[in-house]
Design a protein around this motif. Structure first.
Motif, PDB file in Angstrom:
ATOM      1  N   CYS A 190      25.560  52.423  43.446  1.00  0.00           N
ATOM      2  CA  CYS A 190      26.265  53.703  43.450  1.00  0.00           C
ATOM      3  C   CYS A 190      27.739  53.536  43.802  1.00  0.00           C
ATOM      4  CB  CYS A 190      25.588  54.660  44.423  1.00  0.00           C
ATOM      5  SG  CYS A 190      23.920  55.143  43.914  1.00  0.00           S
ATOM      6  N   GLU A 191      28.048  52.657  44.752  1.00  0.00           N
ATOM      7  CA  GLU A 191      29.440  52.424  45.121  1.00  0.00           C
ATOM      8  C   GLU A 191      30.206  51.796  43.957  1.00  0.00           C
ATOM      9  OE1 GLU A 191      33.071  51.958  47.186  1.00  0.00           O
ATOM     10  OE2 GLU A 191      31.390  53.349  47.340  1.00  0.00           O
ATOM     11  N   SER A 192      29.573  50.905  43.218  1.00  0.00           N
ATOM     12  CA  SER A 192      30.219  50.308  42.046  1.00  0.00           C
ATOM     13  C   SER A 192      30.497  51.373  40.985  1.00  0.00           C
ATOM     14  CB  SER A 192      29.341  49.196  41.461  1.00  0.00           C
ATOM     15  OG  SER A 192      29.191  48.125  42.381  1.00  0.00           O
ATOM     16  N   ALA A 193      29.544  52.288  40.807  1.00  0.00           N
ATOM     17  CA  ALA A 193      29.750  53.381  39.846  1.00  0.00           C
ATOM     18  C   ALA A 193      30.897  54.282  40.293  1.00  0.00           C
ATOM     19  CB  ALA A 193      28.464  54.185  39.698  1.00  0.00           C
ATOM     20  N   GLY A 208      48.435  62.643  33.965  1.00  0.00           N
ATOM     21  CA  GLY A 208      48.227  63.222  35.286  1.00  0.00           C
ATOM     22  C   GLY A 208      46.780  63.470  35.660  1.00  0.00           C
ATOM     23  N   LEU A 209      45.859  63.230  34.742  1.00  0.00           N
ATOM     24  CA  LEU A 209      44.446  63.497  35.032  1.00  0.00           C
ATOM     25  C   LEU A 209      43.868  62.404  35.926  1.00  0.00           C
ATOM     26  CD1 LEU A 209      41.838  65.136  34.505  1.00  0.00           C
ATOM     27  CD2 LEU A 209      41.434  63.645  32.519  1.00  0.00           C
ATOM     28  N   GLY A 210      43.109  62.815  36.922  1.00  0.00           N
ATOM     29  CA  GLY A 210      42.368  61.891  37.778  1.00  0.00           C
ATOM     30  C   GLY A 210      40.979  62.457  38.027  1.00  0.00           C
ATOM     31  N   VAL A 211      39.978  61.601  38.039  1.00  0.00           N
ATOM     32  CA  VAL A 211      38.586  62.046  38.220  1.00  0.00           C
ATOM     33  C   VAL A 211      37.910  61.149  39.243  1.00  0.00           C
ATOM     34  CG1 VAL A 211      36.337  62.422  37.134  1.00  0.00           C
ATOM     35  CG2 VAL A 211      38.442  62.912  35.859  1.00  0.00           C
ATOM     36  N   THR A 212      37.220  61.746  40.184  1.00  0.00           N
ATOM     37  CA  THR A 212      36.405  61.000  41.140  1.00  0.00           C
ATOM     38  C   THR A 212      35.038  61.669  41.257  1.00  0.00           C
ATOM     39  OG1 THR A 212      37.197  62.287  43.049  1.00  0.00           O
ATOM     40  CG2 THR A 212      38.422  60.277  42.476  1.00  0.00           C
ATOM     41  N   ILE A 213      34.108  60.957  41.863  1.00  0.00           N
ATOM     42  CA  ILE A 213      32.762  61.490  42.057  1.00  0.00           C
ATOM     43  C   ILE A 213      32.324  61.278  43.499  1.00  0.00           C
ATOM     44  CG2 ILE A 213      32.014  61.194  39.666  1.00  0.00           C
ATOM     45  CD1 ILE A 213      30.661  58.568  40.502  1.00  0.00           C
ATOM     46  N   SER A 214      31.406  62.112  43.937  1.00  0.00           N
ATOM     47  CA  SER A 214      30.743  61.952  45.228  1.00  0.00           C
ATOM     48  C   SER A 214      29.251  61.748  44.970  1.00  0.00           C
ATOM     49  CB  SER A 214      30.959  63.176  46.116  1.00  0.00           C
ATOM     50  OG  SER A 214      32.329  63.356  46.394  1.00  0.00           O
ATOM     51  N   ILE A 215      28.622  60.911  45.801  1.00  0.00           N
ATOM     52  CA  ILE A 215      27.230  60.544  45.564  1.00  0.00           C
ATOM     53  C   ILE A 215      26.453  60.572  46.885  1.00  0.00           C
ATOM     54  CG2 ILE A 215      25.649  58.793  44.643  1.00  0.00           C
ATOM     55  CD1 ILE A 215      27.939  57.624  43.046  1.00  0.00           C
ATOM     56  N   GLY A 216      25.249  61.115  46.831  1.00  0.00           N
ATOM     57  CA  GLY A 216      24.321  61.025  47.944  1.00  0.00           C
ATOM     58  C   GLY A 216      23.108  60.213  47.523  1.00  0.00           C
ATOM     59  N   VAL A 217      22.786  59.153  48.264  1.00  0.00           N
ATOM     60  CA  VAL A 217      21.706  58.233  47.879  1.00  0.00           C
ATOM     61  C   VAL A 217      20.550  58.353  48.857  1.00  0.00           C
ATOM     62  CG1 VAL A 217      21.120  55.877  47.215  1.00  0.00           C
ATOM     63  CG2 VAL A 217      23.509  56.626  47.138  1.00  0.00           C
ATOM     64  N   ASN A 250      34.900  61.701  46.925  1.00  0.00           N
ATOM     65  CA  ASN A 250      35.129  60.343  46.421  1.00  0.00           C
ATOM     66  C   ASN A 250      34.477  59.321  47.339  1.00  0.00           C
ATOM     67  OD1 ASN A 250      36.064  58.293  44.754  1.00  0.00           O
ATOM     68  ND2 ASN A 250      38.076  58.177  45.741  1.00  0.00           N
ATOM     69  N   ALA A 251      33.182  59.554  47.633  1.00  0.00           N
ATOM     70  CA  ALA A 251      32.474  58.704  48.583  1.00  0.00           C
ATOM     71  C   ALA A 251      30.990  58.651  48.238  1.00  0.00           C
ATOM     72  CB  ALA A 251      32.661  59.219  50.010  1.00  0.00           C
ATOM     73  N   VAL A 252      30.329  57.612  48.757  1.00  0.00           N
ATOM     74  CA  VAL A 252      28.886  57.458  48.631  1.00  0.00           C
ATOM     75  C   VAL A 252      28.283  57.565  50.028  1.00  0.00           C
ATOM     76  CG1 VAL A 252      26.994  55.918  47.995  1.00  0.00           C
ATOM     77  CG2 VAL A 252      29.076  55.985  46.597  1.00  0.00           C
ATOM     78  N   ALA A 253      27.405  58.528  50.230  1.00  0.00           N
ATOM     79  CA  ALA A 253      26.758  58.723  51.524  1.00  0.00           C
ATOM     80  C   ALA A 253      25.305  58.269  51.445  1.00  0.00           C
ATOM     81  CB  ALA A 253      26.835  60.181  51.951  1.00  0.00           C
ATOM     82  N   PHE A 254      24.860  57.628  52.506  1.00  0.00           N
ATOM     83  CA  PHE A 254      23.476  57.159  52.579  1.00  0.00           C
ATOM     84  C   PHE A 254      23.024  57.219  54.026  1.00  0.00           C
ATOM     85  CE2 PHE A 254      26.238  53.603  53.325  1.00  0.00           C
ATOM     86  CZ  PHE A 254      25.590  52.797  54.243  1.00  0.00           C
ATOM     87  N   ARG A 255      21.745  57.014  54.233  1.00  0.00           N
ATOM     88  CA  ARG A 255      21.200  57.092  55.577  1.00  0.00           C
ATOM     89  C   ARG A 255      20.769  55.713  56.055  1.00  0.00           C
ATOM     90  NH1 ARG A 255      19.818  61.303  58.541  1.00  0.00           N
ATOM     91  NH2 ARG A 255      20.027  62.726  56.760  1.00  0.00           N
TER      92      ARG A 255
END
Length: 280
Positions: A190-193, A208-217, A250-255
């Motif tokens: 997920c972090e690589s993605a 000027g376009l920028g795109v990021t994603i947030s992920i919960g695993v 713009n982050a990957v969260a996990f437990r």
């Protein structure tokens, strides 16, 4: 029997009720009856039933030792099989991004959870959301927004491990399903993605376009995954996605045990927040 597909040109299209009793007796007559029924079903896009009738006709026509091989019928059976497979595949795909849709996700996730055992590495479900996507649509229009969604899906699927897949959950949310992976491996995928999306040259689409994603695993190990439900694991992933967004996106969260953590460069944000809370 009007309106039959052109692919049946050259076959006897006389309806079975108009044929003589002699024509419909014996193996050959039954084969023709199956063909007629198959043609009618195919004209209604009832591919599965049409295939089974053509399969029966083929079996009847090849049962005799001296009977010639009916190549035209064999080809038609294969054509119907391919058409049925393609229609089924299309019904499980999202029309915009070509990744799997919610229907496939629900079906496959339940299957995977039922198959889990203590010997498996476990099952990870990652909920992915595009950050500030409404701004992209409002600023650049929905056509560009669609192109962004398509490109993000390509980037998400670029390096998925064997057996993993991406599905559209709804709107700008997607799900990565990663079977038989350990927790650390799931987080790394997920972090690589996330990095691929952040580093893609979006300005080539529009300056000027920028795109990021947030992920919960969310990860469940072995037999524990089999005891949960697809809905429960998606709820867990959604809670972690919310944690990633609350931490600045713009982050990957996990437990990790009872603690929620962020992966990669974003990990420093949570440590900084902890120091501030402690008064440092």
């Amino acid at each position: 029997m009007a309106g039959l597909p052109k692919s049946f040109t050259g076959w006897d299209v006389t309806p079975p009720e108009q044929r003589s009793r002699e024509d419909l007796t014996g193996g050959a007559g039954m084969a023709e009856l199956h063909e007629s029924i198959a043609r009618l079903l195919a004209s209604r896009n009832q591919w599965r039933q049409a295939y089974h009738h053509l399969r029966s006709a083929l079996d009847l026509m090849t049962s005799g030792e001296s009977a010639p091989e009916p190549e035209q019928l064999r080809h038609e059976v294969n054509r119907l099989r391919r058409a049925h497979a393609e229609a089924r595949e299309q019904s499980l795909r999202d029309s915009l991004t070509a990744c799997y849709n919610r229907r496939y996700l629900d079906q496959r996730l339940e299957q995977l959870l039922a198959e889990r055992s203590s010997a498996d590495g476990g099952l990870a479900v990652a909920l992915v959301d595009l950050d500030w996507f409404k701004r992209v649509n409002d600023t650049h229009g929905h056509l560009l927004g669609d192109r962004v969604l398509q490109r993000v899906v390509d980037l998400l699927q670029e390096a998925l491990p064997d057996g993993a897949f991406c599905a559209r959950y709804g709107g700008e949310e997607f799900v990565l399903v990663l079977p038989d992976v350990l927790p650390n491996s799931a987080v790394q995928v997920c972090e690589s993605a996330r990095q691929r999306v952040e580093q893609f040259p979006w300005s080539q689409l529009v300056p000027g376009l920028g795109v990021t994603i947030s992920i919960g695993v969310a990860h469940e190990r072995g037999a524990c995954a089999g005891r949960g439900s697809a809905e429960q694991q998606l709820i867990s992933a959604d809670a972690l996605l919310y944690a990633a967004k609350r931490a600045g996106r713009n982050a990957v969260a996990f437990r990790k045990g009872a603690e929620v953590r962020l992966a990669g460069a974003a990990a420093g944000r949570s440590r900084s927040s902890e120091r501030k809370a402690a008064g440092y």
